[in-house]
Design a protein around this motif. Structure first.
Motif, PDB file in Angstrom:
ATOM      1  N   ARG A 133       0.831  -1.213   0.000  1.00 33.28           N
ATOM      2  CA  ARG A 133       0.000   0.000   0.000  1.00 33.28           C
ATOM      3  C   ARG A 133       0.855   1.248   0.000  1.00 33.28           C
ATOM      4  O   ARG A 133       2.065   1.221   0.265  1.00 33.28           O
ATOM      5  CB  ARG A 133      -0.922   0.009   1.222  1.00 33.28           C
ATOM      6  CG  ARG A 133      -0.174   0.137   2.553  1.00 33.28           C
ATOM      7  CD  ARG A 133      -1.094  -0.170   3.732  1.00 33.28           C
ATOM      8  NE  ARG A 133      -1.606  -1.529   3.665  1.00 33.28           N
ATOM      9  CZ  ARG A 133      -2.720  -1.940   4.289  1.00 33.28           C
ATOM     10  NH1 ARG A 133      -3.421  -1.096   5.020  1.00 33.28           N
ATOM     11  NH2 ARG A 133      -3.115  -3.197   4.193  1.00 33.28           N
ATOM     12  N   SER A 134       0.215   2.375  -0.251  1.00 31.73           N
ATOM     13  CA  SER A 134       0.849   3.684  -0.177  1.00 31.73           C
ATOM     14  C   SER A 134      -0.160   4.663   0.399  1.00 31.73           C
ATOM     15  O   SER A 134      -1.353   4.369   0.496  1.00 31.73           O
ATOM     16  CB  SER A 134       1.299   4.151  -1.573  1.00 31.73           C
ATOM     17  OG  SER A 134       0.165   4.303  -2.421  1.00 31.73           O
ATOM     18  N   GLY A 135       0.321   5.841   0.801  1.00 29.73           N
ATOM     19  CA  GLY A 135      -0.581   6.869   1.321  1.00 29.73           C
ATOM     20  C   GLY A 135      -1.136   6.586   2.691  1.00 29.73           C
ATOM     21  O   GLY A 135      -2.042   7.282   3.152  1.00 29.73           O
ATOM     22  N   ARG A 185       7.034   3.500 -13.072  1.00 30.68           N
ATOM     23  CA  ARG A 185       6.565   3.058 -14.388  1.00 30.68           C
ATOM     24  C   ARG A 185       5.475   1.997 -14.259  1.00 30.68           C
ATOM     25  O   ARG A 185       4.473   2.022 -14.962  1.00 30.68           O
ATOM     26  CB  ARG A 185       7.751   2.517 -15.192  1.00 30.68           C
ATOM     27  CG  ARG A 185       7.430   2.163 -16.628  1.00 30.68           C
ATOM     28  CD  ARG A 185       8.695   1.883 -17.418  1.00 30.68           C
ATOM     29  NE  ARG A 185       9.540   0.905 -16.762  1.00 30.68           N
ATOM     30  CZ  ARG A 185       9.381  -0.421 -16.874  1.00 30.68           C
ATOM     31  NH1 ARG A 185       8.401  -0.896 -17.616  1.00 30.68           N
ATOM     32  NH2 ARG A 185      10.194  -1.250 -16.255  1.00 30.68           N
ATOM     33  N   GLU A 186       5.665   1.065 -13.308  1.00 22.18           N
ATOM     34  CA  GLU A 186       4.683   0.001 -13.110  1.00 22.18           C
ATOM     35  C   GLU A 186       3.656   0.347 -12.039  1.00 22.18           C
ATOM     36  O   GLU A 186       2.762  -0.448 -11.753  1.00 22.18           O
ATOM     37  CB  GLU A 186       5.399  -1.300 -12.746  1.00 22.18           C
ATOM     38  CG  GLU A 186       6.347  -1.809 -13.821  1.00 22.18           C
ATOM     39  CD  GLU A 186       7.096  -3.062 -13.396  1.00 22.18           C
ATOM     40  OE1 GLU A 186       6.786  -3.594 -12.308  1.00 22.18           O
ATOM     41  OE2 GLU A 186       7.987  -3.499 -14.141  1.00 22.18           O
ATOM     42  N   ASN A 187       3.806   1.540 -11.435  1.00 21.15           N
ATOM     43  CA  ASN A 187       2.903   1.991 -10.374  1.00 21.15           C
ATOM     44  C   ASN A 187       2.795   0.933  -9.270  1.00 21.15           C
ATOM     45  O   ASN A 187       1.705   0.615  -8.786  1.00 21.15           O
ATOM     46  CB  ASN A 187       1.516   2.306 -10.950  1.00 21.15           C
ATOM     47  CG  ASN A 187       0.721   3.234 -10.059  1.00 21.15           C
ATOM     48  OD1 ASN A 187       1.269   3.921  -9.207  1.00 21.15           O
ATOM     49  ND2 ASN A 187      -0.591   3.243 -10.237  1.00 21.15           N
ATOM     50  N   LYS A 188       3.945   0.389  -8.880  1.00 23.45           N
ATOM     51  CA  LYS A 188       3.983  -0.748  -7.961  1.00 23.45           C
ATOM     52  C   LYS A 188       4.260  -0.303  -6.532  1.00 23.45           C
ATOM     53  O   LYS A 188       5.090   0.556  -6.282  1.00 23.45           O
ATOM     54  CB  LYS A 188       5.059  -1.745  -8.404  1.00 23.45           C
ATOM     55  CG  LYS A 188       5.082  -3.021  -7.559  1.00 23.45           C
ATOM     56  CD  LYS A 188       5.998  -4.066  -8.140  1.00 23.45           C
ATOM     57  CE  LYS A 188       6.032  -5.320  -7.271  1.00 23.45           C
ATOM     58  NZ  LYS A 188       4.693  -5.910  -7.077  1.00 23.45           N
ATOM     59  N   ARG A 189       3.545  -0.951  -5.611  1.00 16.30           N
ATOM     60  CA  ARG A 189       3.698  -0.685  -4.196  1.00 16.30           C
ATOM     61  C   ARG A 189       4.315  -1.881  -3.479  1.00 16.30           C
ATOM     62  O   ARG A 189       4.373  -2.976  -4.040  1.00 16.30           O
ATOM     63  CB  ARG A 189       2.332  -0.352  -3.570  1.00 16.30           C
ATOM     64  CG  ARG A 189       1.901   1.063  -3.906  1.00 16.30           C
ATOM     65  CD  ARG A 189       0.412   1.186  -4.152  1.00 16.30           C
ATOM     66  NE  ARG A 189       0.080   2.563  -4.524  1.00 16.30           N
ATOM     67  CZ  ARG A 189       0.178   3.059  -5.751  1.00 16.30           C
ATOM     68  NH1 ARG A 189       0.598   2.295  -6.758  1.00 16.30           N
ATOM     69  NH2 ARG A 189      -0.135   4.309  -5.997  1.00 16.30           N
ATOM     70  N   HIS A 240       7.327   1.400   6.569  1.00 16.85           N
ATOM     71  CA  HIS A 240       6.438   0.418   5.947  1.00 16.85           C
ATOM     72  C   HIS A 240       5.874   0.934   4.623  1.00 16.85           C
ATOM     73  O   HIS A 240       5.461   2.083   4.508  1.00 16.85           O
ATOM     74  CB  HIS A 240       5.271   0.084   6.890  1.00 16.85           C
ATOM     75  CG  HIS A 240       4.307  -0.906   6.308  1.00 16.85           C
ATOM     76  ND1 HIS A 240       3.101  -0.545   5.758  1.00 16.85           N
ATOM     77  CD2 HIS A 240       4.402  -2.258   6.156  1.00 16.85           C
ATOM     78  CE1 HIS A 240       2.488  -1.625   5.307  1.00 16.85           C
ATOM     79  NE2 HIS A 240       3.253  -2.671   5.543  1.00 16.85           N
ATOM     80  N   GLY A 241       5.843   0.018   3.627  1.00 19.21           N
ATOM     81  CA  GLY A 241       5.103   0.254   2.397  1.00 19.21           C
ATOM     82  C   GLY A 241       5.669   1.348   1.514  1.00 19.21           C
ATOM     83  O   GLY A 241       6.832   1.732   1.604  1.00 19.21           O
ATOM     84  N   GLY A 242       4.793   1.846   0.623  1.00 20.63           N
ATOM     85  CA  GLY A 242       5.133   2.927  -0.280  1.00 20.63           C
ATOM     86  C   GLY A 242       5.157   2.500  -1.736  1.00 20.63           C
ATOM     87  O   GLY A 242       5.044   1.320  -2.073  1.00 20.63           O
TER      88      GLY A 242
END
Length: 388
Positions: free
Chosen positions: A38-40, A333-337, A326-328
Motif C-alpha cells: 500500500r501507499s498513502g 513506471r509500473e505503479n507498484k507498491r 512500511h510500504g510505499g
C-alpha cells in the motif's frame, strides 16, 4: 558505566536497515496474513507496537481483490507487535473514517488521532474531522469540535505541542494550502491562526510535507505540489510565541551539500534531531536518510540507504529510538507498491534494549508464558506489558 566494548557494540546497531518478515504468531498457521502492499497510509509507534492505518493500492489482486470491500483503499488498522515480530489486523468498534489516503495521524497516549485524508477519486471526498481510536480498548469515536475547522484536505502535516494539535498545509485536490490551524485538545476548539507576516512572506503552498518542532517553533520540511518539490536549503518555521513565520537557512553537508528536494517522504524526530527518509523529487524515487539538528540546522547524511527506494511510505520511531518504515510506491513506471517493513536504530540502543532483543531471540516462546511466571523470572511489569 558503559565500557568502550559495550559502546562499540551499541554503535554497531546504528544505521543498518533490517527487513522484518512479520512471521505468523506462535501456534498459528503459516498462512497468517500481513498487510497488503500500500501507499498513502500512516503509522505511529509506542514501546510495544507499530500501528498502520489506511492506505491505497490500485492493483486489484494486491489489494485483496473481492475480499477488500473498500478497494482500492484499505479501511483497516494493523498492529505489528515488536516483541513477537507478528502482524495482527485490529478489529475495532465504532466508526472508522473512510478518508484513507494521505491523512495525518499522531499517537497521544493510547489515542490514535486521525485527521483529514481523501477517498476515491482523490480530492472528491476529503475529510476535516478528527477521528480518535483508543488502541487499548480498540474503539473509534469522533471528536466533537467547534470553531473554525480546516478545509476538507489531504496531504497536510500535523503535530501535538503542549496540548494543542497543529495542522499545516495540504490540498483539496485542486488548491494547495499554506493555512495553519490549531485545535485545543482540552476545549476542542479550532482556531485558524493568522500569522503576522505579509502574504509574500508565507511558506509556499504545499502538500505531503512533514513537520518537526522544538516546543517554540514548528519546522516545515519539504513537500510540494503535483508538479514540483521544495528544496531543503532553507526551511520555514512558525514561531508559536510571536505568531509569525521565519525563514531559516540550513547548513549543507560539507561534501555533498543539501538533501535533494522532495515530497511524499517520511520524517521522525528524536529530541532535537529530525530524520527524513526517501520520497520523490519529481524524477526519481529517493532512498537516502538524512538528519538535521534543530539546534545547529546542520544537515548530515547517514550511511544507511533504504533497501527499497520508496515514496508515499510511512515511518514512525519508538521512544527508544528505533525507526520502522512500511510500504510505499517503489516503481513509478509500473505503479507498484510494497508491503515491506524495515527497522533501523537511529539512537544508540540502551543496554536494556539490547538485552531485551537478545532475550527475545533466544527465547521466542517467552510471550506464551503467563504474566505471573514472567514476573517470577525477574521481568519488570513494563517488559511484561511489552510482551502482552
Amino acid at each position: 558505566m558503559m565500557s568502550s566494548a559495550e559502546g562499540a557494540r551499541n554503535s554497531d546497531q546504528l544505521n543498518k536497515f533490517e527487513k522484518l518478515s512479520g512471521r505468523p504468531p506462535l501456534g498459528l498457521a503459516a498462512g497468517h496474513r500481513t498487510p497488503p502492499a500500500r501507499s498513502g497510509h500512516r503509522c505511529v509507534a509506542d514501546n510495544t507496537n507499530l500501528y498502520v492505518f489506511g492506505g491505497y493500492n490500485p492493483n486489484y489482486d494486491e489489494s485483496g481483490g473481492s475480499e477488500n470491500e473498500d478497494y482500492p483503499l484499505f479501511r483497516e488498522l494493523w498492529r505489528y507487535h515488536f516483541a513477537t515480530g507478528t502482524w495482527h489486523q485490529v478489529r475495532t468498534e465504532g466508526y472508522m473514517p473512510t478518508e484513507l489516503a494521505s491523512m495525518s495521524a499522531v499517537l497521544h497516549g493510547n489515542n490514535l488521532l486521525v485527521f483529514g485524508g481523501t477517498g476515491i477519486p482523490f480530492g472528491e471526498s476529503n475529510g476535516n474531522d478528527v477521528h480518535v481510536c483508543n488502541v487499548k480498548y480498540k474503539r473509534w469515536s469522533l471528536l466533537n469540535c467547534r470553531g473554525k475547522k480546516p478545509n476538507r484536505i489531504y496531504g497536510q502535516a500535523m503535530a501535538i505541542i503542549n496540548g494543542f494539535l497543529y495542522v499545516f498545509g495540504g490540498t483539496t485536490g485542486y488548491i494547495y494550502s499554506t493555512d495553519l490551524h490549531r485545535l485545543d485538545l482540552t476545549t476542542r476548539e479550532w482556531i485558524h491562526l493568522k500569522p503576522n507576516n505579509p502574504s509574500h512572506d508565507l511558506p509556499e503552498e504545499r502538500y505531503r510535507h512533514e513537520i518537526a518542532h522544538d516546543g517554540q517553533r514548528i519546522y516545515i520540511l519539504g513537500g510540494g505540489t503535483s508538479w514540483m518539490s521544495y528544496p531543503l536549503n532553507k526551511i520555514h518555521a512558525y514561531n508559536l510565541e510571536t505568531n509569525s513565520w521565519e525563514e531559516i537557512r540550513t547548513n549543507p553537508h560539507d561534501k555533498i551539500g543539501y538533501p535533494a528536494p522532495r515530497r511524499c517522504h517520511s520524517c521522525v524526530q528524536i529530541r532535537n534531531d529530525v530524520f527524513i527518509c526517501g520520497g520523490y523529487n519529481g524524477e526519481v524515487i529517493l532512498s537516502d536518510l538524512w538528519k538535521i539538528s534543530l539546534q545547529t540546522f546542520q544537515w548530515s547524511r547517514l550511511p544507511a540507504t533504504m533497501p527499497e527506494p520508496a515514496y508515499f511510505h510511512c515511518a514512525a520511531v519508538t521512544p527508544a529510538g528505533c525507526m520502522y518504515i512500511h510500504g510505499g510506491v517503489v516503481n513509478i513506471r509500473e505503479n507498484k507498491r510494497t508491503g515491506s517493513l524495515f527497522k533501523i536504530w537511529l539512537a544508540v540502543p540502551s543496554l536494556l534494549e539490547l538485552c531485551w532483543e537478545t532475550l527475545l531471540k533466544a527465547f521466542p516462546h517467552l510471550p506464551l508464558l503467563p504474566a505471573q511466571e514472567l514476573g517470577d523470572l525477574g521481568l519488570t511489569q513494563e517488559l511484561i506489558e511489552r510482551l502482552k
